[in-house]
Design a protein around this motif. Structure first.
Motif, PDB file in Angstrom:
ATOM      1  N   UNK A  19       0.860  -1.176   0.000  1.00  0.00           N
ATOM      2  CA  UNK A  19       0.000   0.000   0.000  1.00  0.00           C
ATOM      3  C   UNK A  19       0.897   1.227   0.000  1.00  0.00           C
ATOM      4  N   UNK A  20       0.739   2.097  -1.002  1.00  0.00           N
ATOM      5  CA  UNK A  20       1.515   3.334  -1.087  1.00  0.00           C
ATOM      6  C   UNK A  20       0.904   4.442  -0.249  1.00  0.00           C
ATOM      7  N   UNK A  21      -0.425   4.514  -0.244  1.00  0.00           N
ATOM      8  CA  UNK A  21      -1.080   5.577   0.509  1.00  0.00           C
ATOM      9  C   UNK A  21      -2.495   5.164   0.862  1.00  0.00           C
ATOM     10  N   UNK A  22      -2.984   5.745   1.941  1.00  0.00           N
ATOM     11  CA  UNK A  22      -4.371   5.550   2.360  1.00  0.00           C
ATOM     12  C   UNK A  22      -4.923   6.932   2.661  1.00  0.00           C
ATOM     13  N   UNK A  23      -6.040   7.238   2.051  1.00  0.00           N
ATOM     14  CA  UNK A  23      -6.687   8.528   2.254  1.00  0.00           C
ATOM     15  C   UNK A  23      -8.118   8.234   2.689  1.00  0.00           C
ATOM     16  N   UNK A  24      -8.550   8.863   3.778  1.00  0.00           N
ATOM     17  CA  UNK A  24      -9.922   8.617   4.197  1.00  0.00           C
ATOM     18  C   UNK A  24     -10.667   9.911   4.362  1.00  0.00           C
ATOM     19  N   UNK A  25     -11.969   9.808   4.173  1.00  0.00           N
ATOM     20  CA  UNK A  25     -12.833  10.969   4.315  1.00  0.00           C
ATOM     21  C   UNK A  25     -14.099  10.543   5.036  1.00  0.00           C
ATOM     22  N   UNK A  26     -14.650  11.464   5.803  1.00  0.00           N
ATOM     23  CA  UNK A  26     -15.854  11.185   6.572  1.00  0.00           C
ATOM     24  C   UNK A  26     -17.055  11.153   5.653  1.00  0.00           C
ATOM     25  N   UNK A  27     -18.017  10.313   6.009  1.00  0.00           N
ATOM     26  CA  UNK A  27     -19.273  10.275   5.273  1.00  0.00           C
ATOM     27  C   UNK A  27     -20.395  10.532   6.259  1.00  0.00           C
TER      28      UNK A  27
END
Length: 124
Positions: free
Chosen positions: A35-43
């Motif tokens: 995994x190079x990157x993990x981006x998360x956003x709220x829903x």
């Protein structure tokens, strides 16, 4: 991918980027993936007034003023062992007297509806 927080029911979407040199840009079962990157956003997360709370003075010798929100909240104070040493419903803004408690560091939980906020309180 999603992350779920059971205490509040919040969900976060995850966008995962894989190293294309190790796979076909997706997770490989029984293979090598990076995994190079993990981006998360709220829903569906909303900011509640309880996040605007102001507690002062801190450190305190006993009297604490709580402002920044209006309405009735439940206050709980936990000692260093996690035991509840104070609990009360209070209309805010307001003042509470903790001078009967021993000096030390406490964790205050402020609950309003389904929202909880924790603050460190130092009694001197």
């Amino acid at each position: 991918f999603k992350v779920y927080r059971p205490s509040t029911g919040e969900q976060y979407n995850l966008q995962v980027t894989y190293n294309p040199l190790l796979n076909n840009e997706s997770f490989e079962q029984q293979g090598i993936s990076e995994v190079n990157s993990v981006k998360f956003s709220a829903t569906g997360v909303t900011l509640d007034e309880v996040q605007q709370v102001k507690i002062y003075p801190n450190p305190t010798s006993g009297l604490i003023h709580i402002a920044g929100i209006d309405g009735t909240v439940t206050l709980k104070l936990l000692n260093g062992f996690g035991s509840e040493v104070f609990a009360s419903e209070i209309a805010l803004p307001g003042t509470i007297d903790l001078s009967s408690l021993s000096k030390g560091i406490y964790l205050m939980c402020i609950e309003q509806g389904t929202i909880k906020r924790f603050e460190k309180i130092v009694l001197k």
